[in-house]
Design a protein around this motif. Sequence first.
Motif, mmCIF file in Angstrom:
data_model
loop_
_atom_site.group_PDB
_atom_site.id
_atom_site.type_symbol
_atom_site.label_atom_id
_atom_site.label_comp_id
_atom_site.label_asym_id
_atom_site.label_seq_id
_atom_site.Cartn_x
_atom_site.Cartn_y
_atom_site.Cartn_z
ATOM 1 N N LYS A 69 -9.036 -21.947 8.765
ATOM 2 C CA LYS A 69 -8.339 -23.212 8.518
ATOM 3 C C LYS A 69 -8.863 -23.836 7.224
ATOM 4 C CE LYS A 69 -6.144 -23.167 12.530
ATOM 5 N NZ LYS A 69 -4.678 -23.009 12.630
ATOM 6 N N PRO A 70 -8.420 -23.373 6.054
ATOM 7 C CA PRO A 70 -8.929 -23.924 4.790
ATOM 8 C C PRO A 70 -8.609 -25.404 4.610
ATOM 9 C CG PRO A 70 -7.023 -22.522 4.407
ATOM 10 C CD PRO A 70 -7.418 -22.317 5.838
ATOM 11 N N ILE A 126 -5.982 -28.231 -8.165
ATOM 12 C CA ILE A 126 -4.937 -28.380 -7.144
ATOM 13 C C ILE A 126 -3.549 -28.307 -7.765
ATOM 14 C CG2 ILE A 126 -3.887 -30.015 -5.520
ATOM 15 C CD1 ILE A 126 -6.714 -30.946 -4.803
ATOM 16 N N HIS A 127 -3.359 -29.000 -8.891
ATOM 17 C CA HIS A 127 -2.017 -29.119 -9.461
ATOM 18 C C HIS A 127 -1.712 -28.111 -10.573
ATOM 19 C CE1 HIS A 127 -0.626 -32.599 -7.250
ATOM 20 N NE2 HIS A 127 -1.809 -33.148 -7.392
ATOM 21 N N PHE A 128 -2.754 -27.609 -11.231
ATOM 22 C CA PHE A 128 -2.505 -26.708 -12.356
ATOM 23 C C PHE A 128 -3.276 -25.391 -12.240
ATOM 24 C CE2 PHE A 128 -2.249 -31.125 -13.887
ATOM 25 C CZ PHE A 128 -0.911 -31.163 -14.268
ATOM 26 N N GLY A 136 -10.586 -11.540 -9.135
ATOM 27 C CA GLY A 136 -10.664 -11.161 -7.736
ATOM 28 C C GLY A 136 -9.819 -12.097 -6.900
ATOM 29 N N TRP A 137 -10.419 -12.704 -5.887
ATOM 30 C CA TRP A 137 -9.663 -13.618 -5.015
ATOM 31 C C TRP A 137 -9.891 -15.086 -5.350
ATOM 32 C CZ3 TRP A 137 -13.854 -10.700 -3.247
ATOM 33 C CH2 TRP A 137 -14.999 -11.428 -2.909
ATOM 34 N N PHE A 138 -10.700 -15.390 -6.360
ATOM 35 C CA PHE A 138 -10.929 -16.788 -6.713
ATOM 36 C C PHE A 138 -10.673 -17.007 -8.195
ATOM 37 C CE2 PHE A 138 -14.980 -14.519 -6.703
ATOM 38 C CZ PHE A 138 -15.481 -14.776 -7.957
ATOM 39 N N GLY A 139 -10.420 -18.263 -8.549
ATOM 40 C CA GLY A 139 -10.096 -18.602 -9.924
ATOM 41 C C GLY A 139 -11.297 -19.095 -10.709
ATOM 42 N N LEU A 140 -11.016 -19.859 -11.740
ATOM 43 C CA LEU A 140 -12.059 -20.357 -12.644
ATOM 44 C C LEU A 140 -12.883 -21.469 -11.997
ATOM 45 C CD1 LEU A 140 -13.160 -20.339 -15.609
ATOM 46 C CD2 LEU A 140 -11.425 -22.081 -16.121
ATOM 47 N N LEU A 279 -8.020 -24.152 -3.136
ATOM 48 C CA LEU A 279 -7.282 -25.389 -3.385
ATOM 49 C C LEU A 279 -5.787 -25.143 -3.575
ATOM 50 C CD1 LEU A 279 -9.755 -27.324 -5.702
ATOM 51 C CD2 LEU A 279 -9.255 -27.743 -3.300
ATOM 52 N N LEU A 280 -5.412 -23.902 -3.878
ATOM 53 C CA LEU A 280 -3.996 -23.567 -4.013
ATOM 54 C C LEU A 280 -3.386 -23.169 -2.675
ATOM 55 C CD1 LEU A 280 -3.987 -21.512 -7.339
ATOM 56 C CD2 LEU A 280 -3.608 -23.957 -6.994
ATOM 57 N N ALA A 281 -4.240 -22.981 -1.668
ATOM 58 C CA ALA A 281 -3.761 -22.559 -0.350
ATOM 59 C C ALA A 281 -3.749 -23.699 0.654
ATOM 60 C CB ALA A 281 -4.639 -21.425 0.171
ATOM 61 N N THR A 282 -4.041 -24.907 0.194
ATOM 62 C CA THR A 282 -4.125 -26.045 1.106
ATOM 63 C C THR A 282 -3.124 -27.133 0.709
ATOM 64 O OG1 THR A 282 -5.952 -26.921 -0.243
ATOM 65 C CG2 THR A 282 -6.542 -25.652 1.710
#
Length: 337
Positions: A69-70, A126-128, A136-140, A279-282
Amino acid sequence: MNPIILTLGGFISCALLIVLSGVRLSKYGDIIADLSGLGKAWIGLILMAAVTSLPELFSGFSSVLILKKPDIAVGAVFGSCAFNLAILALLDYFVPGKPISSVVTKSQILAGFLGMILIILSVIEIHFGKLFPEKGWFGLFPGLIIFIYLISIQIIFENDRQAQKAIENLASQPHKKEIKISLKKAIIKFLFYSVLIVTAALALPYFAEKLAQETGIKESFVGTLLVAASTSLPEMVVSIAAVRMGSIDLAVGNLLGSNIFNMFILAIDDLIYTDGPILLATNPNHALSALVTLLMTSVISISILFSSPKKRFALGIDAVIMILLYVALLFALYYLE
């Protein structure tokens, strides 16, 4: 026995353990600051903030790795940041005659600004976040946050050390209160009560989630309100105890430092969430919590810079504004849900 009564009983038992241990933690944190020569602002910002924020860290792990539950993890972090500032506003009640912002050192503004930088980066993510490359599976975001967090610790330490030297140079005969305990024993006591607080606080999200399931409230709101409030209970108890002991910098530093550490926790949650940037999955509504936290931090920072020498009522105007912002956030989130 009624399951609700059992759940409430468990929640209250954990809360009482946190209250009793939190009072002792403040005492030994204050002693460590005096015996070690480290400033109370730094002890509050780093040492106590890390301890009282461990429940957010472990509840984030359980939300991401076990519950999947992210939204609860992210909501708990942003909700805890806003709740910490609401606690700071309530601390104003325990300072007689003058606003709390008028009796803390200016170094607290530095902690507030560093926390704001980390929160602003999270809103950008969150927005950009989709515009930035992923590894991999995470961003900057997580790597940048962890780097800035480590730099923040160094900046705060250097700033507080210089402030301590200035105070000692101004005082011809520095006042040292008599302490009848060794530094080693104080550290052991501090660690003991830290373990008690973390153990009890880890159980609080479980009881909060159980209560939420029976009411049918959405996950993002649960994370922002129930889980965030329950995991922030250590910060509240420790800070109130510190203020009542007269260690106001310790209390304010604990709350502002917890917000910095919370963003470090969010970066760790992002690293262990393997379905992409967390933050992009929530729910994007979490950005509202972040923005209100920025507003509340701005209010307390401005108040420390231009504080009033006295308050007319039980709370200063800055404390009232912060509480109103927090209440407005809760209503807005509930309406958006």
